[in-house]
Design an enzyme around this catalytic site. Structure first.
Site, mmCIF file in Angstrom:
data_model
loop_
_atom_site.group_PDB
_atom_site.id
_atom_site.type_symbol
_atom_site.label_atom_id
_atom_site.label_comp_id
_atom_site.label_asym_id
_atom_site.label_seq_id
_atom_site.Cartn_x
_atom_site.Cartn_y
_atom_site.Cartn_z
ATOM 1 N N HIS A 187 1.287 0.914 2.327
ATOM 2 C CA HIS A 187 2.248 1.997 2.476
ATOM 3 C C HIS A 187 2.502 2.230 3.949
ATOM 4 O O HIS A 187 1.581 2.112 4.761
ATOM 5 C CB HIS A 187 1.716 3.285 1.822
ATOM 6 N N ASP A 229 3.018 2.939 -6.963
ATOM 7 C CA ASP A 229 3.625 2.038 -7.942
ATOM 8 C C ASP A 229 2.631 1.135 -8.659
ATOM 9 O O ASP A 229 2.998 0.437 -9.596
ATOM 10 C CB ASP A 229 4.667 1.143 -7.244
#
Ligand code: ACO
Length: 431
Positions: free
Chosen positions: A308, A365
């Site tokens: 991320h 996700d």
């Protein structure tokens, strides 16, 4: 508090640049006058260090794994609220009273239908059209059917009617696009059902096979949508703000956000994760092979659902989703081999130096797709689900940008030119 400054030296000149401190202690060097004062711009590809706005919607601290909406911890909101309640919070800045929530839910029900003429849109997309393309196109065209939504003189104040309409109609569009893609008759929204129940019913009810909405799925869906509801400035949200900064209407701006979300490095990652897990499963769960591929800089393969831009210890959303995923599989007695693959892949990656040294952890996700699969939602709808969740955030960010009159400027980054210097033009006949 006295104003702090940063000092910048260029040649023999020094410049004082104010330091801005946010309410949670985050700091920025204010360079808004830099070009005028120094003749220099900053170069920051991917906007890794660039703050484009101040915002009071979402706070996140990537080092500590903190995510708050309007000051409330994501963990509390995910455990105790419905998506509608959180959408209200994000849009209005405060948690709703009982009456305010009822009124909001009422709006959501009365605005859920689509203009019948819009139903024909769904007939004219080719079979196998991407639901993200249908979503983006149809949301954009809402402007033609509901032009009054542009009206800032909304009788309820601000953009609240517009927001409720967009939330309600986008959910209908999402479910219709799925029904059309499988050639089934459309199921219209029911005024008796809440937001998530209504969505699941529109997706899965059939004329001769009524769908019984399962409370476990409703609860998991509420959680997933809450966890996606806003995430401060990111590719899609900044796109919504950028498009809106030109004065484009809300639908056009949200439609652009949906397009930005589509990519596999952003919202499309949830779909990519399932493709990757299926591939590993088919390949006999050879984890080493896939970990090595992800580490190989000459191989385009990456571990989808890992890493991320901002979270460098853990993604708090991923932790909540991982638990929700295990819970729902247990409660519903669903056995999905992809969950075992995901858990093992995470374990392998988290004990590998490459991933440890780069602070690469599962993101939001990684496990969400497994829950969607359990509900029966097909893989090509996963990013649409993300968009449904992110809608309140996009609308709130767009509205905040509109209302910030002091900083109201069209988004217009600069560049450093690296092409040819001025050349003499040569006419076609002489070339
Ligand atoms: N698999 C393998 N290597 C990775 C991964 C990954 N998933 N993510 C990052 N890396 C490596 C990079 O190659 C880079 O290595 P290097 O230092 O040797 O060059 C290093 O880790 C740092 O990565 P960056 O690309 O600089 O990180 P950035 O902040 O630009 O990108 C991103 C973040 C796009 C999320 C990236 O981690 C990625 O591509 N992940 C996979 C896709 C994904 O899951 N996206 C969803 C993100 S969450 C969301 O949008 C909702």
């Amino acid at each position: 508090m006295s104003q702090e400054f940063a000092t910048l030296s260029i040649g023999d000149q020094t410049y004082k640049l104010p330091i801005i401190v946010g309410t949670r202690g985050d700091k920025a060097i204010d360079i808004r006058t830099l070009l005028k004062k120094t003749g220099h711009i900053t170069l920051d590809s991917g906007y890794m260090n660039t703050g484009a706005c101040t915002s009071s919607i979402t706070y996140l601290d990537g080092a500590k794994g903190i995510l708050d909406y309007r000051g409330y911890a994501i963990e509390d909101l995910a455990a105790q609220c419905s998506f509608t309640e959180v959408a209200y919070l994000i849009l209005h800045g405060e948690l709703p009273t009982f009456e305010a929530l009822e009124a909001f839910k009422h709006d959501m029900r009365r605005f859920a239908l689509l203009h019948e003429d819009m139903i024909h849109f769904f007939d004219n997309f080719p079979p196998n059209s991407s639901p993200m393309s249908i979503l983006s196109t149809t949301v954009n065209s809402l402007h033609n059917y509901y032009p009054e939504m542009d009206d800032e003189e909304d009788p309820y104040g601000g953009y609240s009617v517009t927001a409720a309409r967009l939330l309600a109609k986008t959910r209908t569009i999402a479910a219709f696009s799925y029904k059309k893609s499988i050639g089934h008759p459309l199921v219209y929204p029911s005024p008796r059902l809440n937001y998530c129940e209504n969505f699941l019913n529109m997706m899965f009810d059939r004329p001769n096979l009524p769908y019984k909405v399962k409370p476990e799925f409703v609860s998991a869906l509420n959680k997933l949508l809450i966890l996606h509801a806003d995430h401060e400035q990111n590719c899609s949200t900044s796109t919504v703000r950028m498009v809106g900064s030109s004065g484009a209407n809300l639908y056009a701006s949200i439609s652009s956000g949906i397009s930005a979300l589509w990519g596999p490095l952003h919202g499309g990652a949830n779909q990519a994760v399932i493709g990757m897990l299926e591939g590993i499963h088919r390949d006999g769960a050879d984890f080493k092979k896939y970990i090595d591929k992800a580490k190989d800089k000459n191989d385009p393969f990456v571990l989808s659902g890992f890493g991320h831009r901002v979270y460098k210890t853990f993604d708090p959303r991923a932790q909540i989703i991982k638990k929700a995923c295990s819970d729902i599989m247990e409660e519903m007695e669903i056995d999905d081999p992809l969950l075992d693959i995901a858990l093992e892949l995470e374990e392998h990656a988290r004990s590998d130096d490459y991933f440890i040294s780069r602070n690469l952890y599962p993101n939001v996700d990684f496990y969400s797709g497994i829950i969607y699969r359990a509900m029966g939602i097909p893989t090509n709808m996963f990013t649409v689900m993300f968009a449904l969740g992110r809608l309140p955030g996009w609308i709130a960010q767009w509205t905040e940008m509109k209302e910030d009159r002091e900083n109201a400027r069209i988004g217009r980054p600069r560049q450093i030119y690296s092409g040819n210097t001025r050349r003499e033009f040569v006419a076609m006949k002489d070339r």
